[in-house]
Design an enzyme around this catalytic site. Structure first.
Site, PDB file in Angstrom:
ATOM      1  N   ASN A 127     -27.886 -24.298  13.927  1.00 16.53           N
ATOM      2  CA  ASN A 127     -26.607 -24.627  13.300  1.00 16.53           C
ATOM      3  C   ASN A 127     -25.452 -24.189  14.186  1.00 16.53           C
ATOM      4  OD1 ASN A 127     -27.256 -21.865  12.861  1.00 16.53           O
ATOM      5  ND2 ASN A 127     -25.616 -21.772  11.348  1.00 16.53           N
TER       6      ASN A 127
ATOM      7  N   CYS B 200     -23.928 -21.425  14.327  1.00 11.89           N
ATOM      8  CA  CYS B 200     -23.996 -20.041  14.819  1.00 11.89           C
ATOM      9  C   CYS B 200     -25.400 -19.628  15.238  1.00 11.89           C
ATOM     10  CB  CYS B 200     -23.454 -19.084  13.759  1.00 11.89           C
ATOM     11  SG  CYS B 200     -21.782 -19.473  13.220  1.00 11.89           S
TER      12      CYS B 200
ATOM     13  N   GLU C   3     -28.334 -19.334  13.854  1.00 12.37           N
ATOM     14  CA  GLU C   3     -29.270 -18.523  13.076  1.00 12.37           C
ATOM     15  C   GLU C   3     -30.106 -19.345  12.107  1.00 12.37           C
ATOM     16  OE1 GLU C   3     -25.717 -18.505  10.224  1.00 12.37           O
ATOM     17  OE2 GLU C   3     -26.174 -18.811  12.336  1.00 12.37           O
TER      18      GLU C   3
END
Length: 977
Positions: A584, A586, A588
């Site tokens: 995604n 970020c 994670e």
């Protein structure tokens, strides 16, 4: 009267008798007079009070010298007698005189006698007393003698010294090292007559704020002082009270909650279902004292970006906001009021914090609570622009986006429908970039999207250049993020110094859905076809050369990030129903995507610092309680959530993934007196994540028993009794033991948990993911996510302004050793918050308070590797490298892959030198200073392959003074916000 008796003594007896008779008549007359006070009470007419008032006016003008005193006595006696005579003539038989009439006569007599200056002094005296009376009527018992405050309704009243002393005293309660007198004295210097009421709060706040760098507790003081204006703004709007102190909020918070829910529903901001809760019970459950837990940065962030407002007036207060979020998450609970209180207690205590979209939108009419959306973009024009439209709709409601662009054919590929050639991926990414700018998460924060591309894609070399500031701007994306989706086979080729072949997905469509040994076999078959001329559009490069360019662009632009395809898929619990094609925004989240499913994840984070005891031990029982409630809250998000596109709803309800993470890891280490760069810290990362993983899986399994299993459970790794720890063996088998080194130790009763999962199932396909927590960690006043401390003293800039950030743990330890003083503050400023060059600081504290660039990246990778074995998704892992060069980058990112990490996030790189300081009061260090040497041992390359020669991994500008690839306080950076 004295004058009367002096006159009698010099007159004849007859005259004296007449005078005495007249005086007796006057005394008799004025003795029957009464004075009506302003409160309508009656009192005896007393001429001496007139004399005193006039005497004060004369003395104010002429002083109280002996000469002046004689004259003043004579004139005051004369003028007093004149005033008495006036009222005797008016009311010879006695009567009632109003106090204002007497004061009017005093002014008149003084003016007629030519005593204009004295008359003016008396008028001012009279006005001052009127001001003081008005103040007392308003409840102001300690008015400032000269400063008036302009209130919201335009009324000017004396500054209430008593109230601001109470506000400052409350703000300093329970905090060591703070001085309320220092704040009051400084604030009063900055006030003026007529200051707006909010200006008083601002002056107090700014006075405390300037002291933060000397004592971190002033950050709490500043936040508490800021709340004075917050309460005034909200309570006035809700018509609850004009203003309130912290202690008064115990009575006002319950009233404010009821008024807030009614007003929010009326303004169509809140879900009308909130009125169905037992608001009285919820109001009584609010804990006003939790307002004291905010730092200034945290509270200002809430005010600027989270509180609900109407025409820019925030009518939400901190505890009301947390209750609103809790109510929104409890809407579908059978015992909703009790659950809301349970959720509120977790949020307001900072033991756990929901993600930003949840805080924004829970309890509102459009509850878009999810954080992350992952999409796969198909290889046709309708599908491409449909995906861009989906981006816009998802971004509107504060969702972060990850797009998988690997299926889109490469530049030069054949287009059958038009008999032409494709322009490749890059022109479409320009459109995606501009869409993210145009649809900026509903106007609350910058739109954010990350494009992923697999390393075998023909467009990968141009993809690497997207963030460069040079070249054709039509083929650049300056605002969006990019990430490499790297197969294990490519990394093996880098280690073995072999060739790598680039393809167009239009020629090799199945590579997109393959991983592990299946990918390797098919990829090698395609290579053979390319060599035989069966595939026309391909390109062969040296794997190390492409790897070097990937690292060079990461260093130069901060992008593309490096993420690893095979561990994400081989360890995915959901590999039976799809493929993870990207992460995604970020890095994670690792969920399956396809044309018909947009993956959704709902995030929240456990504040690890709140789960370390006074003695420095991990509080496992508290972790169990926190995680159990947190997983329930996250599961509730899935059913309550507003879905902007149907593919997201279908996917989320089918698989029900959530992502429970952590923050405050560095704070927890400080409480344990454990340096980040230590084996003890790595073990703590392992044990703490094990506990969270254990109880999160247990909680999801218990929810399955209560609510039912998620729809696609059968066939998952869960259904086979394979937990995240067990899935490591799949990765080792597929990659080969020579290319991976991971720890598999454990301490908890995992066999029992496996049996529970097999018996009860799971409510959620995925349970854990460690997000960056940049903003919510600010709210809670702890270090973000799993990050080491950036600096021990620095100024953080974000969308809420600039804030001085001081490491409170370090200050406490330095104070305990008698080392915290002005010189230490100045030294820390000079050395950019580093403790290492300061001789006075003992070595044990230097080791404990090494900052992010003084911790060798091997420790970040090792700790992340230990966490990764427990996590069914991934973690946002920023890597900090001081004195960056190509070799360091090569070793660090190879090590990340070798240790079994699924993803990495931002590279934060610091050059070898720093610029001269011009704003620090220092006489001996005004020169360019060398960067601080690392405090840990250098990293050894983990791979068995030969070390690359230095020339192959040099970067442009190596050794020069360079900025961070991504500044920790960049207000435009999603990870910094």
């Amino acid at each position: 009267m004295l004058k009367a008796w002096r006159t009698i003594a010099t007159q004849t007896d007859e005259q004296a008798l007449q005078a005495m008779a007249q005086d007796s008549m006057n005394n008799t007359a004025h003795s029957t007079l009464q004075v009506m006070k302003r409160n309508s009470d009656l009192a005896v007419f007393d001429p001496s009070k007139i004399s005193v008032a006039m005497s004060k006016a004369f003395i104010a003008v002429e002083g109280d010298s002996a000469n002046a005193s004689s004259r003043i006595h004579e004139l005051v006696d004369q003028f007093t007698q004149n005033i008495v005579d006036t009222f005797v003539r008016r009311l010879p038989a006695g009567g009632i005189v109003h106090i204002e009439d007497i004061q009017d006569q005093v002014e008149l007599v003084l003016m007629r006698s030519g005593e204009q200056k004295v008359a003016r002094a008396y008028v001012l005296y009279r006005e001052e007393h009127a001001r003081l009376r008005a103040a007392k009527e308003q409840g102001i018992h300690k008015p400032h003698p000269s400063i008036n405050v302009t209130h919201l309704d335009g009324v000017r009243l004396p500054l209430d010294l008593g109230r601001i002393e109470t506000i400052v005293s409350e703000a300093c309660e329970g905090l060591a090292g703070v001085d309320k007198k220092l704040i009051l004295d400084d604030a009063l210097k900055n006030l003026y007559d007529g200051v707006p009421v909010d200006g008083v709060s601002t002056a107090l706040t700014m006075s405390a704020r300037t002291l933060v760098e000397k004592e971190p507790n002033y950050s709490y003081v500043t936040a508490r002082l800021l709340q004075d204006s917050l309460r005034r703004e909200a309570l006035n709007f809700l018509d609850v009270a004009p203003e309130a102190t912290l202690h008064e909020m115990a009575d006002l918070y319950p009233k404010a909650l009821i008024a807030y829910v009614a007003k929010g529903i009326e303004l169509e901001h809140l879900d009308p279902k909130l009125a169905e809760f037992d608001l009285v019970a919820l109001g009584q459950a609010i804990k006003p004292e939790n307002d004291n837990n905010f730092t200034y940065l945290g509270l200002q962030t809430l005010y600027d970006r989270y509180f609900i407002h109407s025409n820019n007036v925030r009518y939400e207060l901190p505890q009301v906001m947390f209750m609103r979020v809790a109510m929104g998450l409890a809407l579908n609970e059978a015992n909703r009021t009790e659950r809301a209180i349970e959720f509120y207690n977790l949020l307001s205590s900072f033991d756990y914090m929901a993600s930003t979209p949840t805080l924004f939108n829970s309890g509102t009419r459009r509850p878009q609570l999810s954080s992350c959306y992952l999409t796969t973009v198909p290889d046709d024009l309708e599908g491409i622009y449909g995906a861009i439209k989906d981006n816009a709709l998802l971004s509107k409601w504060a969702g972060g986006l990850g797009n998988d662009w690997t299926p889109v054919r490469a530049l030069g590929s054949y287009i059958k429908g038009t008999n032409g050639k494709s322009q490749g991926v890059v022109p479409f990414l320009k459109v995606v970039n501009d869409t993210a700018v145009a649809v900026n998460q509903g106007g609350k924060r910058k739109g954010a999207v990350c494009a992923y591309l697999e390393t075998w894609h023909m467009d990968v070399e141009e993809f690497l250049d997207l963030r460069k500031n040079t070249g054709d701007d039509r083929r650049r994306t300056h605002d969006m993020n990019t990430a490499n989706w790297v197969p294990d086979l490519f990394m093996k080729r880098v280690f073995e110094d072999k060739a790598w072949t680039l393809f167009s997905p239009s020629d090799t469509p199945d590579l997109h859905d393959l991983y592990g040994k299946a990918f390797e076999a098919r990829y090698e078959a395609y290579e053979e076809m390319a060599q035989n001329g069966q595939i026309k559009l391909s390109k062969q490069v040296r794997a190390k050369d492409l790897w070097r360019k990937m690292l060079s662009m990461l260093f130069e632009t901060g992008h593309p990030w490096i993420t690893f395809k095979d561990p994400c898929n081989l360890r995915s619990p959901q590999q039976h129903v799809g493929v993870v094609h990207s992460s995604n925004l970020c890095t994670e989240i690792t969920l399956n995507t396809n044309r018909d499913e947009i993956a959704v994840c709902n995030l929240g984070s456990v504040n690890l610092a709140q789960h370390v005891t006074e003695s420095g031990e991990l509080d496992v029982d508290k972790i169990r309680n926190t995680v159990t409630v947190a997983v329930r809250m996250l599961d509730n998000v899935i059913d309550i959530n507003y879905y902007a596109v149907p593919q997201a709803r279908n996917s989320n309800l089918k698989h029900r993934p959530v992502g429970l993470g952590i923050m405050g890891f560095q704070d927890a280490l400080y409480k344990m007196k454990t340096p980040y760069a230590s084996e003890a810290a790595v073990i703590f990362a392992d044990r703490s994540m094990e506990a969270i993983s254990y109880f999160a899986i247990q909680a999801s399994s218990d929810l399955a028993a209560e609510r039912g299993r998620y729809e696609s459970y059968e066939g998952s790794l869960w259904s086979q009794g394979i937990l995240p720890l067990d899935s490591l063996s799949k990765l080792v088998e597929a990659r080969g033991a020579q290319f991976i080194e991971v720890d598999t130790s454990s301490t908890l009763a995992w066999d029992e948990l496996r049996q529970q999962v097999l018996a009860q199932g799971m409510r959620n396909s995925n349970v854990m993911a460690i997000a960056p927590t940049a903003t919510i960690s600010n709210i809670c006043g702890v270090s973000q996510s799993i990050e080491p401390t950036y600096q021990n003293l620095y100024v953080k800039s974000n969308l809420s302004g600039e804030f001085t950030v001081v490491n409170p743990y370090m200050v406490h330890d330095l104070k305990a050793r008698g080392l915290w003083d002005e010189v230490m503050v100045n030294d820390l400023k000079y050395y950019d918050g580093s403790a290492q060059p300061i001789d006075r600081i003992p070595d044990d504290l230097k080791e404990l308070y090494a900052n992010a660039f003084e911790v060798e990246p091997r420790w970040l990778v090792d700790a992340a590797s230990r966490r990764q074995k427990w996590i069914d998704q991934a973690q946002s892992l920023n890597l900090y490298i001081s004195g960056v060069n190509g070799k360091k980058l090569d070793v660090t990112y190879r090590m990340a892959w070798f240790r079994g990490l699924k993803t990495t996030y931002y590279l934060r790189a610091m050059g070898a030198t720093s610029v001269e300081k011009s704003t620090v009061s220092r006489s001996t260090h005004n020169a360019v200073s060398s960067s601080i040497e690392p405090v840990a041992a250098p990293v050894a390359a983990p791979a068995p392959a030969p070390k690359p020669v230095r020339d192959e991994f040099e970067l442009a500008g190596e050794g020069a003074a360079v900025p961070l690839a991504c500044s920790i306080d960049n207000p435009d950076c999603e990870a910094c916000q």
